[in-house]
Scaffold this motif. Structure first.
Motif, mmCIF file in Angstrom:
data_model
loop_
_atom_site.group_PDB
_atom_site.id
_atom_site.type_symbol
_atom_site.label_atom_id
_atom_site.label_comp_id
_atom_site.label_asym_id
_atom_site.label_seq_id
_atom_site.Cartn_x
_atom_site.Cartn_y
_atom_site.Cartn_z
ATOM 1 N N ALA A 33 -9.459 11.522 6.740
ATOM 2 C CA ALA A 33 -10.600 12.036 7.497
ATOM 3 C C ALA A 33 -10.285 12.171 8.981
ATOM 4 C CB ALA A 33 -11.790 11.092 7.323
ATOM 5 N N CYS A 34 -11.013 13.064 9.635
ATOM 6 C CA CYS A 34 -10.898 13.139 11.097
ATOM 7 C C CYS A 34 -12.291 13.169 11.708
ATOM 8 C CB CYS A 34 -10.082 14.339 11.546
ATOM 9 S SG CYS A 34 -9.602 14.180 13.293
ATOM 10 N N ASN A 35 -12.359 12.743 12.958
ATOM 11 C CA ASN A 35 -13.649 12.642 13.637
ATOM 12 C C ASN A 35 -13.788 13.635 14.797
ATOM 13 O OD1 ASN A 35 -11.662 11.440 15.095
ATOM 14 N ND2 ASN A 35 -12.628 9.413 15.245
ATOM 15 N N ILE A 36 -12.823 14.515 14.941
ATOM 16 C CA ILE A 36 -12.951 15.570 15.952
ATOM 17 C C ILE A 36 -12.405 16.861 15.336
ATOM 18 C CG2 ILE A 36 -12.582 13.927 17.855
ATOM 19 C CD1 ILE A 36 -9.854 15.182 18.367
ATOM 20 N N GLN A 37 -12.620 17.971 16.008
ATOM 21 C CA GLN A 37 -11.955 19.204 15.587
ATOM 22 C C GLN A 37 -11.121 19.725 16.754
ATOM 23 O OE1 GLN A 37 -12.089 21.032 12.421
ATOM 24 N NE2 GLN A 37 -10.251 21.689 13.524
ATOM 25 N N CYS A 38 -9.826 19.900 16.499
ATOM 26 C CA CYS A 38 -8.966 20.542 17.498
ATOM 27 C C CYS A 38 -8.790 21.995 17.068
ATOM 28 C CB CYS A 38 -7.599 19.885 17.538
ATOM 29 S SG CYS A 38 -7.641 18.109 17.823
ATOM 30 N N ASN A 39 -8.767 22.883 18.026
ATOM 31 C CA ASN A 39 -8.599 24.297 17.668
ATOM 32 C C ASN A 39 -7.250 24.586 17.024
ATOM 33 O OD1 ASN A 39 -10.985 25.706 18.231
ATOM 34 N ND2 ASN A 39 -10.585 25.625 20.435
ATOM 35 N N TYR A 40 -6.278 23.713 17.224
ATOM 36 C CA TYR A 40 -4.942 23.999 16.680
ATOM 37 C C TYR A 40 -4.671 23.304 15.359
ATOM 38 C CZ TYR A 40 -4.088 19.609 19.203
ATOM 39 O OH TYR A 40 -4.170 18.332 19.678
ATOM 40 N N CYS A 41 -5.672 22.596 14.825
ATOM 41 C CA CYS A 41 -5.380 21.734 13.676
ATOM 42 C C CYS A 41 -5.370 22.472 12.347
ATOM 43 C CB CYS A 41 -6.444 20.662 13.581
ATOM 44 S SG CYS A 41 -6.183 19.567 12.175
ATOM 45 N N ASN A 42 -4.427 22.097 11.467
ATOM 46 C CA ASN A 42 -4.592 22.475 10.067
ATOM 47 C C ASN A 42 -4.430 21.276 9.144
ATOM 48 O OD1 ASN A 42 -1.904 22.018 9.866
ATOM 49 N ND2 ASN A 42 -1.348 24.085 9.267
ATOM 50 N N ARG A 43 -4.501 20.077 9.717
ATOM 51 C CA ARG A 43 -4.480 18.830 8.949
ATOM 52 C C ARG A 43 -3.237 18.648 8.102
ATOM 53 N NH1 ARG A 43 -10.225 17.234 8.931
ATOM 54 N NH2 ARG A 43 -10.586 17.785 11.081
ATOM 55 N N LYS A 44 -2.181 19.352 8.399
ATOM 56 C CA LYS A 44 -0.966 19.127 7.623
ATOM 57 C C LYS A 44 -0.009 18.254 8.406
ATOM 58 C CE LYS A 44 -1.303 23.468 5.207
ATOM 59 N NZ LYS A 44 -0.906 24.870 5.260
ATOM 60 N N SER A 48 2.143 14.517 16.076
ATOM 61 C CA SER A 48 2.071 15.548 17.080
ATOM 62 C C SER A 48 0.701 16.188 17.044
ATOM 63 C CB SER A 48 3.127 16.584 16.778
ATOM 64 O OG SER A 48 2.961 17.039 15.467
ATOM 65 N N ASN A 49 -0.110 15.856 16.045
ATOM 66 C CA ASN A 49 -1.391 16.519 15.836
ATOM 67 C C ASN A 49 -1.201 18.024 15.965
ATOM 68 O OD1 ASN A 49 -2.888 14.264 15.234
ATOM 69 N ND2 ASN A 49 -3.245 13.793 17.375
ATOM 70 N N GLU A 50 -0.231 18.464 15.250
ATOM 71 C CA GLU A 50 0.242 19.821 15.415
ATOM 72 C C GLU A 50 -0.202 20.714 14.275
ATOM 73 O OE1 GLU A 50 1.368 22.118 16.789
ATOM 74 O OE2 GLU A 50 1.824 21.236 18.720
ATOM 75 N N GLY A 86 -1.708 10.288 9.968
ATOM 76 C CA GLY A 86 -2.484 11.397 9.452
ATOM 77 C C GLY A 86 -2.650 11.329 7.953
ATOM 78 N N PRO A 87 -3.017 12.461 7.370
ATOM 79 C CA PRO A 87 -3.140 13.802 7.955
ATOM 80 C C PRO A 87 -4.380 13.999 8.838
ATOM 81 C CG PRO A 87 -3.635 13.852 5.595
ATOM 82 C CD PRO A 87 -3.194 12.460 5.909
ATOM 83 N N GLY A 88 -5.351 13.085 8.811
ATOM 84 C CA GLY A 88 -6.480 13.156 9.749
ATOM 85 C C GLY A 88 -6.205 12.224 10.910
ATOM 86 N N ASP A 89 -7.197 11.442 11.296
ATOM 87 C CA ASP A 89 -6.977 10.472 12.369
ATOM 88 C C ASP A 89 -6.985 9.056 11.787
ATOM 89 O OD1 ASP A 89 -6.856 10.014 15.395
ATOM 90 O OD2 ASP A 89 -8.321 8.554 14.691
ATOM 91 N N THR A 117 -3.110 8.453 17.241
ATOM 92 C CA THR A 117 -4.552 8.728 17.174
ATOM 93 C C THR A 117 -4.984 9.724 18.237
ATOM 94 O OG1 THR A 117 -6.753 7.696 17.352
ATOM 95 C CG2 THR A 117 -5.000 6.701 18.662
ATOM 96 N N ASN A 118 -6.134 10.365 17.962
ATOM 97 C CA ASN A 118 -6.729 11.226 18.991
ATOM 98 C C ASN A 118 -7.463 10.391 20.039
ATOM 99 O OD1 ASN A 118 -9.433 10.638 18.050
ATOM 100 N ND2 ASN A 118 -9.159 12.160 16.434
ATOM 101 N N GLY A 119 -7.647 9.102 19.781
ATOM 102 C CA GLY A 119 -8.192 8.197 20.795
ATOM 103 C C GLY A 119 -9.697 7.992 20.765
#
Ligand code: CLF
Ligand code: SF4
Length: 293
Positions: A33-44, A48-50, A86-89, A117-119
């Motif tokens: 799971a993740c608790n934010i949305q980054c515009n560059y994310c595809n959760r793979k 690097s949260n890349e 990952g794949p989330g946070d 983490t995204n922090g």
């Protein structure tokens, strides 16, 4: 470097340029799971949260993760670091993340623990991180200004609500900075990863570097955005390109006046296994581990 810090980084392939030639890390994908949305994310991708094209990680329970770690440790003796990225946070999945770390420190105390983490949830888990002897934490910090943050993060999920735009970005930034201070004050080594997004935060990352250095971050890793048109890496209405090698290097040089820069990041997957840049994850999927057992 002081001896107590050298001891922590000398066999960590991400924290030491030298070490990455000899020591391996592995990631276990236990945090969906993740608790934010980054515009560059595809959760793979993870630490690097890349966003890169590739195969989705095999999601593991903490028990499966431990089995996999033991199987890998038996085959790859240079494996010194276990990361959850990952794949989330990882901190949006605290039960799964800390259960894995708890079992691991009980069963394989020699392996160094690392988390990325995204922090957003970092301040509340700083004590728990310290308790599990997690010596290495990566925070992805892409900005310190909410107006820039709003272009990168369309929303965050905070106190049971979705908070959009500048308001959401402001909370995320505050939590990241608080979390960074909480960790460095506990003697935990913090690496800051930043994704360089041309036209969005490139001119701003020098300022980020200065601030995180002042707060005690050990290392800064500026990584290129890997734009992937097919899943949509969008900032406003414009598809965003990644930086060129020259642009990336110029920015890394500019930041390096302020602190040590990581320049050997390979933007690993959430289930990467092996030396940086070498991905042996496919050798250790669950079905193959069953056979090894
Ligand atoms: Fe993994 Fe990240 Fe720990 Fe390294 S990766 S959780 S700090 S053990 Fe390393 Fe990979 Fe770059 Fe991350 S090369 S993406 S910086
Ligand atoms: Fe994706 Fe990571 Fe951002 Fe969450 S923090 S949205 S998993 S890139």
């Amino acid at each position: 470097l002081p001896d107590h810090i050298r001891a922590k980084v000398q066999d960590h392939p991400c924290y030491s340029e030298e070490a990455h030639h000899y020591f391996a890390r592995m990631h276990v994908a236990v945090a969906p799971a993740c608790n934010i949305q980054c515009n560059y994310c595809n959760r793979k991708y993870d630490c690097s949260n890349e966003s890169r094209p590739g195969v989705v990680s095999e999601l593991l329970t903490p028990d499966q993760a431990i089995r996999k770690i033991k199987a890998v440790a038996a085959q790859i003796p240079q494996m010194t670091v276990l990361g959850i990225a990952g794949p989330g946070d990882p901190l949006a999945n605290p039960a799964r993340t800390f259960e894995t770390f708890r079992m691991l420190s009980a069963q394989t105390p020699d392996i160094k623990l690392c988390v990325s983490t995204n922090g957003l949830n970092l301040p509340q888990y700083a004590d728990e991180i310290a308790k599990h002897n997690i010596d290495h934490v990566t925070i992805t910090i892409n900005c310190v200004a909410p107006e820039i943050g709003a272009k990168i993060y369309p929303w965050i999920y905070w106190e049971n609500k979705r908070i959009r735009g500048i308001e959401g970005a402001k909370i995320l930034i505050e939590q990241q900075q608080k979390g960074l201070e909480a960790l460095t004050s506990r003697g935990i080594l913090v690496k800051v990863n930043s994704v360089m997004i041309p036209g969005v935060n490139d001119a701003h990352l020098k300022e980020v570097s200065k601030i995180v250095k002042a707060k005690g971050a050990f290392l800064h890793n500026v990584m290129p955005l890997i734009a992937e048109a097919e899943h949509g890496t969008y900032y406003g209405l414009m598809a965003q390109r990644g930086p060129t090698d020259e642009e990336l290097q110029a920015l890394q040089d500019e930041c390096s006046g302020d602190m040590s820069m990581m320049r050997h990041c390979r933007q690993c997957r959430a289930d990467a296994v092996g030396l940086l840049g070498e991905d042996r994850g496919d050798e250790f999927t669950l079905d193959k581990i069953d056979v090894m057992d």
